[in-house]
Write a protein that holds these residues in place. Sequence first.
Motif, PDB file in Angstrom:
ATOM      1  N   ALA A  11       0.892  -1.316   0.129  1.00 31.59           N
ATOM      2  CA  ALA A  11      -0.086  -0.031  -0.036  1.00 31.59           C
ATOM      3  C   ALA A  11       0.905   1.320   0.062  1.00 31.59           C
ATOM      4  N   ALA A  12       1.810   1.253   0.660  1.00 32.00           N
ATOM      5  CA  ALA A  12       2.756   2.281   0.917  1.00 32.00           C
ATOM      6  C   ALA A  12       3.277   2.734  -0.420  1.00 32.00           C
ATOM      7  N   ARG A  13       3.807   1.493  -1.025  1.00 29.49           N
ATOM      8  CA  ARG A  13       4.628   1.551  -2.421  1.00 29.49           C
ATOM      9  C   ARG A  13       3.509   2.254  -3.357  1.00 29.49           C
ATOM     10  N   GLU A  14       2.385   1.742  -3.499  1.00 28.38           N
ATOM     11  CA  GLU A  14       1.300   2.253  -4.389  1.00 28.38           C
ATOM     12  C   GLU A  14       0.982   3.605  -4.139  1.00 28.38           C
ATOM     13  N   LEU A  15       0.795   4.037  -2.831  1.00 33.48           N
ATOM     14  CA  LEU A  15       0.508   5.669  -2.703  1.00 33.48           C
ATOM     15  C   LEU A  15       1.782   6.413  -2.733  1.00 33.48           C
ATOM     16  N   GLY A  16       2.873   6.144  -2.656  1.00 32.20           N
ATOM     17  CA  GLY A  16       4.040   6.768  -2.396  1.00 32.20           C
ATOM     18  C   GLY A  16       4.155   7.556  -1.170  1.00 32.20           C
ATOM     19  N   ILE A  17       3.957   6.849  -0.083  1.00 31.38           N
ATOM     20  CA  ILE A  17       4.321   7.233   1.108  1.00 31.38           C
ATOM     21  C   ILE A  17       5.067   6.285   2.062  1.00 31.38           C
ATOM     22  N   THR A  18       5.404   6.325   3.245  1.00 33.93           N
ATOM     23  CA  THR A  18       6.190   5.358   3.867  1.00 33.93           C
ATOM     24  C   THR A  18       5.334   4.348   4.631  1.00 33.93           C
ATOM     25  N   GLN A  19       5.632   3.373   4.835  1.00 26.88           N
ATOM     26  CA  GLN A  19       4.961   2.289   5.715  1.00 26.88           C
ATOM     27  C   GLN A  19       4.307   2.737   6.920  1.00 26.88           C
ATOM     28  N   SER A  20       5.023   3.628   7.511  1.00 26.85           N
ATOM     29  CA  SER A  20       4.549   4.248   8.999  1.00 26.85           C
ATOM     30  C   SER A  20       3.358   5.152   9.017  1.00 26.85           C
ATOM     31  N   GLY A  21       3.559   5.725   7.453  1.00 24.77           N
ATOM     32  CA  GLY A  21       2.439   6.727   7.367  1.00 24.77           C
ATOM     33  C   GLY A  21       1.134   5.828   6.766  1.00 24.77           C
ATOM     34  N   VAL A  22       1.433   4.555   6.209  1.00 28.38           N
ATOM     35  CA  VAL A  22       0.065   3.976   6.135  1.00 28.38           C
ATOM     36  C   VAL A  22      -0.658   3.364   7.638  1.00 28.38           C
ATOM     37  N   SER A  23       0.323   2.968   8.498  1.00 28.48           N
ATOM     38  CA  SER A  23      -0.022   2.499   9.580  1.00 28.48           C
ATOM     39  C   SER A  23      -0.638   3.702  10.379  1.00 28.48           C
ATOM     40  N   ARG A  24       0.010   4.751  10.376  1.00 29.56           N
ATOM     41  CA  ARG A  24      -0.557   5.998  11.174  1.00 29.56           C
ATOM     42  C   ARG A  24      -2.033   6.329  10.723  1.00 29.56           C
ATOM     43  N   SER A  25      -2.381   6.325   9.312  1.00 26.76           N
ATOM     44  CA  SER A  25      -3.386   6.636   8.703  1.00 26.76           C
ATOM     45  C   SER A  25      -4.560   5.831   9.058  1.00 26.76           C
ATOM     46  N   LEU A  26      -4.268   4.348   9.133  1.00 28.02           N
ATOM     47  CA  LEU A  26      -5.158   3.433   9.518  1.00 28.02           C
ATOM     48  C   LEU A  26      -5.503   3.481  10.906  1.00 28.02           C
ATOM     49  N   ALA A  27      -4.607   3.635  11.740  1.00 25.08           N
ATOM     50  CA  ALA A  27      -4.802   3.888  13.143  1.00 25.08           C
ATOM     51  C   ALA A  27      -5.738   4.811  13.408  1.00 25.08           C
ATOM     52  N   GLN A  28      -5.468   6.118  12.630  1.00 26.02           N
ATOM     53  CA  GLN A  28      -6.390   7.261  13.035  1.00 26.02           C
ATOM     54  C   GLN A  28      -7.770   7.085  12.476  1.00 26.02           C
ATOM     55  N   LEU A  29      -8.064   6.265  11.247  1.00 28.68           N
ATOM     56  CA  LEU A  29      -9.260   5.921  10.849  1.00 28.68           C
ATOM     57  C   LEU A  29     -10.065   5.243  11.874  1.00 28.68           C
ATOM     58  N   GLU A  30      -9.502   4.161  12.456  1.00 26.81           N
ATOM     59  CA  GLU A  30      -9.846   3.078  13.295  1.00 26.81           C
ATOM     60  C   GLU A  30     -10.503   3.870  14.468  1.00 26.81           C
ATOM     61  N   GLU A  31      -9.447   4.808  15.011  1.00 26.20           N
ATOM     62  CA  GLU A  31     -10.036   5.583  16.232  1.00 26.20           C
ATOM     63  C   GLU A  31     -11.036   6.622  15.588  1.00 26.20           C
ATOM     64  N   ASN A  32     -11.261   7.159  14.601  1.00 23.35           N
ATOM     65  CA  ASN A  32     -12.092   7.990  14.374  1.00 23.35           C
ATOM     66  C   ASN A  32     -13.653   7.302  14.010  1.00 23.35           C
ATOM     67  N   ILE A  33     -13.806   6.094  13.636  1.00 23.47           N
ATOM     68  CA  ILE A  33     -15.062   5.316  13.409  1.00 23.47           C
ATOM     69  C   ILE A  33     -14.976   4.532  14.771  1.00 23.47           C
ATOM     70  N   GLY A  34     -14.273   4.554  15.672  1.00 17.31           N
ATOM     71  CA  GLY A  34     -14.418   3.731  16.651  1.00 17.31           C
ATOM     72  C   GLY A  34     -14.599   2.380  16.696  1.00 17.31           C
ATOM     73  N   MET A  35     -13.839   1.617  15.730  1.00 13.10           N
ATOM     74  CA  MET A  35     -13.981   0.295  15.678  1.00 13.10           C
ATOM     75  C   MET A  35     -12.343  -0.404  14.923  1.00 13.10           C
ATOM     76  N   ALA A  36     -12.235  -1.475  15.054  1.00 12.86           N
ATOM     77  CA  ALA A  36     -11.140  -2.105  14.399  1.00 12.86           C
ATOM     78  C   ALA A  36     -11.503  -2.416  12.874  1.00 12.86           C
ATOM     79  N   LEU A  37     -10.667  -2.354  11.951  1.00 13.25           N
ATOM     80  CA  LEU A  37     -10.942  -2.891  10.804  1.00 13.25           C
ATOM     81  C   LEU A  37     -10.035  -4.173  10.452  1.00 13.25           C
ATOM     82  N   PHE A  38      -8.847  -4.183  11.165  1.00  8.94           N
ATOM     83  CA  PHE A  38      -8.005  -5.451  10.588  1.00  8.94           C
ATOM     84  C   PHE A  38      -7.532  -6.032  12.104  1.00  8.94           C
TER      85      PHE A  38
END
Length: 303
Positions: free
Chosen positions: A27-54
């Motif tokens: 995902a990081a390679r396709e988006l042109g961002i760092t792997q840590s950036g992908v992880s932070r974005s996912l963690a922020q989304l899960e926090e915002n919606i109030g549930m785990a996705l993975f």
Amino acid sequence: MSELHLNSLKSLIVFKTLFESGTATRAARELGITQSGVSRSLAQLEENIGMALFMRHKNRLIALPEAEELYQEIMELMGNLDEMKHTIVALREFGASRMRLVSAPALGFAYIPQVIASILRINPKYSIYFDIMPSPDVVRAVESGHFDAGFVTLPVTSERLIIEELFTVEAVCMIPANHPLAAADHIEITDLKNQHLVIPNQPNLAADQVLRLISQNKIRISGKTEANIAAICSLVANGVGISLINPITAYDTVAVQRGIVIKPFRPAFHYSFGLIYKRSWSDTQLIKLLKENLPKTPDCLER
């Protein structure tokens, strides 16, 4: 329930890419961002919606059923965003992204479809809604704003609409190919004696005029069948009777319906057709585009 915060599409795009690629690295390679950036974005989304996705298992992400449902919603959202892009392009180029047209039956089966085809050749992304109804209903539909422009059999009246005459045609007689009158050069009012007529079951200029002529000339017909204009041609082709009709509908029908011949009728009477739209629309790009793509004359007038 805690308040839901979705302030950016970026985290949804990251999630979509992560769901499709299967790993944060891809995902990081396709988006042109760092792997840590992908992880932070996912963690922020899960926090915002109030549930785990993975589910995290040994450095792997396993999509939960909730992730599958969210992915489907995001795919629909992306489709809507693409549609919005097309809408914005159409608004910029033509002043509108859609066109709602309505027509009286006489023009609705071939003439207006030709117009629509011409418009879509210019801009295939244009959205068009088209319907067919009697002229009085066309006027009311355009007045009420349910349609942007309409095509009617004249005369019609409206204080709220601009009415522009387009062209006039001469009524013709449709006859079954095996009928005795099929060999005549033209049909006269006296030829209708003892004939069965097929006429529209709604107010119609030709039907009104021919019935008036029959009455004035004291001609006795054998009977009449009233039907929707879409069925009249088939009734004639099946030998039910003969019909007086506008040549646009008549010639369009002969193109697809065998067993019919078309003859001039005397005394001649005419149909006039017009374009109607709201006064406030007179200078819009939509109306200009529509007018520019109206055939100068129907094909039947060039025969």
